[in-house]
Write a protein that holds these residues in place. Structure first.
Motif, PDB file in Angstrom:
ATOM      1  N   PRO A 133      66.441-152.283  22.371  1.00  0.00           N
ATOM      2  CA  PRO A 133      65.944-151.135  21.614  1.00  0.00           C
ATOM      3  C   PRO A 133      65.021-151.578  20.481  1.00  0.00           C
ATOM      4  O   PRO A 133      65.152-152.675  19.940  1.00  0.00           O
ATOM      5  N   GLU A 134      64.101-150.725  20.114  1.00  0.00           N
ATOM      6  CA  GLU A 134      63.108-151.066  19.107  1.00  0.00           C
ATOM      7  C   GLU A 134      63.625-150.950  17.669  1.00  0.00           C
ATOM      8  O   GLU A 134      63.268-151.734  16.825  1.00  0.00           O
ATOM      9  N   GLY A 135      64.466-149.980  17.360  1.00  0.00           N
ATOM     10  CA  GLY A 135      64.831-149.681  15.989  1.00  0.00           C
ATOM     11  C   GLY A 135      65.969-150.499  15.409  1.00  0.00           C
ATOM     12  O   GLY A 135      66.316-150.337  14.248  1.00  0.00           O
ATOM     13  N   MET A 136      66.569-151.383  16.189  1.00  0.00           N
ATOM     14  CA  MET A 136      67.711-152.143  15.706  1.00  0.00           C
ATOM     15  C   MET A 136      67.264-153.237  14.735  1.00  0.00           C
ATOM     16  O   MET A 136      66.166-153.766  14.845  1.00  0.00           O
ATOM     17  N   LEU A 137      68.132-153.607  13.817  1.00  0.00           N
ATOM     18  CA  LEU A 137      67.818-154.577  12.774  1.00  0.00           C
ATOM     19  C   LEU A 137      67.483-155.960  13.336  1.00  0.00           C
ATOM     20  O   LEU A 137      66.514-156.587  12.936  1.00  0.00           O
ATOM     21  N   LEU A 138      68.255-156.433  14.302  1.00  0.00           N
ATOM     22  CA  LEU A 138      68.091-157.786  14.818  1.00  0.00           C
ATOM     23  C   LEU A 138      67.267-157.864  16.098  1.00  0.00           C
ATOM     24  O   LEU A 138      67.185-158.933  16.709  1.00  0.00           O
ATOM     25  N   THR A 139      66.657-156.763  16.512  1.00  0.00           N
ATOM     26  CA  THR A 139      65.876-156.759  17.747  1.00  0.00           C
ATOM     27  C   THR A 139      64.769-157.806  17.756  1.00  0.00           C
ATOM     28  O   THR A 139      64.604-158.496  18.762  1.00  0.00           O
ATOM     29  N   PRO A 140      64.000-157.978  16.685  1.00  0.00           N
ATOM     30  CA  PRO A 140      62.958-159.014  16.746  1.00  0.00           C
ATOM     31  C   PRO A 140      63.522-160.427  16.954  1.00  0.00           C
ATOM     32  O   PRO A 140      62.921-161.235  17.661  1.00  0.00           O
ATOM     33  N   TYR A 141      64.656-160.709  16.374  1.00  0.00           N
ATOM     34  CA  TYR A 141      65.250-162.043  16.497  1.00  0.00           C
ATOM     35  C   TYR A 141      65.866-162.257  17.879  1.00  0.00           C
ATOM     36  O   TYR A 141      65.706-163.321  18.465  1.00  0.00           O
ATOM     37  N   ILE A 142      66.557-161.248  18.383  1.00  0.00           N
ATOM     38  CA  ILE A 142      67.145-161.340  19.715  1.00  0.00           C
ATOM     39  C   ILE A 142      66.043-161.401  20.771  1.00  0.00           C
ATOM     40  O   ILE A 142      66.117-162.183  21.722  1.00  0.00           O
TER      41      ILE A 142
END
Length: 177
Positions: free
Chosen positions: A116-125
């Motif tokens: 999902p796009e809006g999650m806090l850790l999405t860019p890192y995961i």
């Protein structure tokens, strides 16, 4: 190389796919475990770069990510149970390379769609999954070819090929982040 032919049966052999999947999940699980450790260190206050807004949020995400990593590390042990990489012939080499590349491309596309796009850790995961996938279809085929070449002269390498590939996949995925 003794005019070997690659049959469709050897390419679709479940043994090679299980080995590649277990290597992929071990690498991804160790990457997630590293992120969980970083979030824990952030919670305790040992890091300069802050991902979360407060320590409770960092502790929560550390527990969640470490649980995901334990699950990912659990999959190869219980479901695939394939810890031997057969890379002695040219046919095995090609099948290993093809299965590794296909699994890496499939997982790259799958994780880009599912995260999902809006999650806090999405860019890192997303960065961890991309690094593991890129390493799987850039570095690992080259390393498999190298191991196939030196296995003929150093017999110890053929005994520990799986572990050498796993170590190289983990280390090389850190360079793609």
């Amino acid at each position: 190389m003794n005019n070997q032919t690659i049959s469709l049966q050897s390419i679709t052999s479940i043994k090679f796919v299980k080995t590649s999947l277990s290597l992929y999940f071990f690498t991804l699980g160790s990457s997630f475990l590293g992120l969980a450790l970083y979030l824990f260190l952030e919670t305790v206050g040992y890091t300069d770069k802050i991902i979360t807004s407060w320590s409770g949020q960092g502790a929560f995400w550390s527990i969640v990510i470490s649980s995901i990593s334990i699950f990912l590390l659990f999959l190869p042990i219980e479901f695939f149970n394939q810890f031997k990489l057969s890379n002695t012939s040219f046919n095995d080499l090609i099948v290993n390379i093809i299965s590794t590349i296909l699994i890496s491309i499939f997982s790259l596309v799958l994780f880009q769609i599912l995260l999902p796009e809006g999650m806090l850790l999405t860019p890192y995961i997303s960065s961890l999954t991309r690094a593991t996938s890129f390493s799987g279809f850039i570095v690992i085929p080259i390393f498999l070819f190298f191991l196939n070449y030196i296995e003929r002269s150093i017999r110890l390498v053929s005994k520990y090929t799986y572990y050498f590939v796993l170590l190289m996949w983990i280390v090389s995925s850190k360079f793609f982040i």
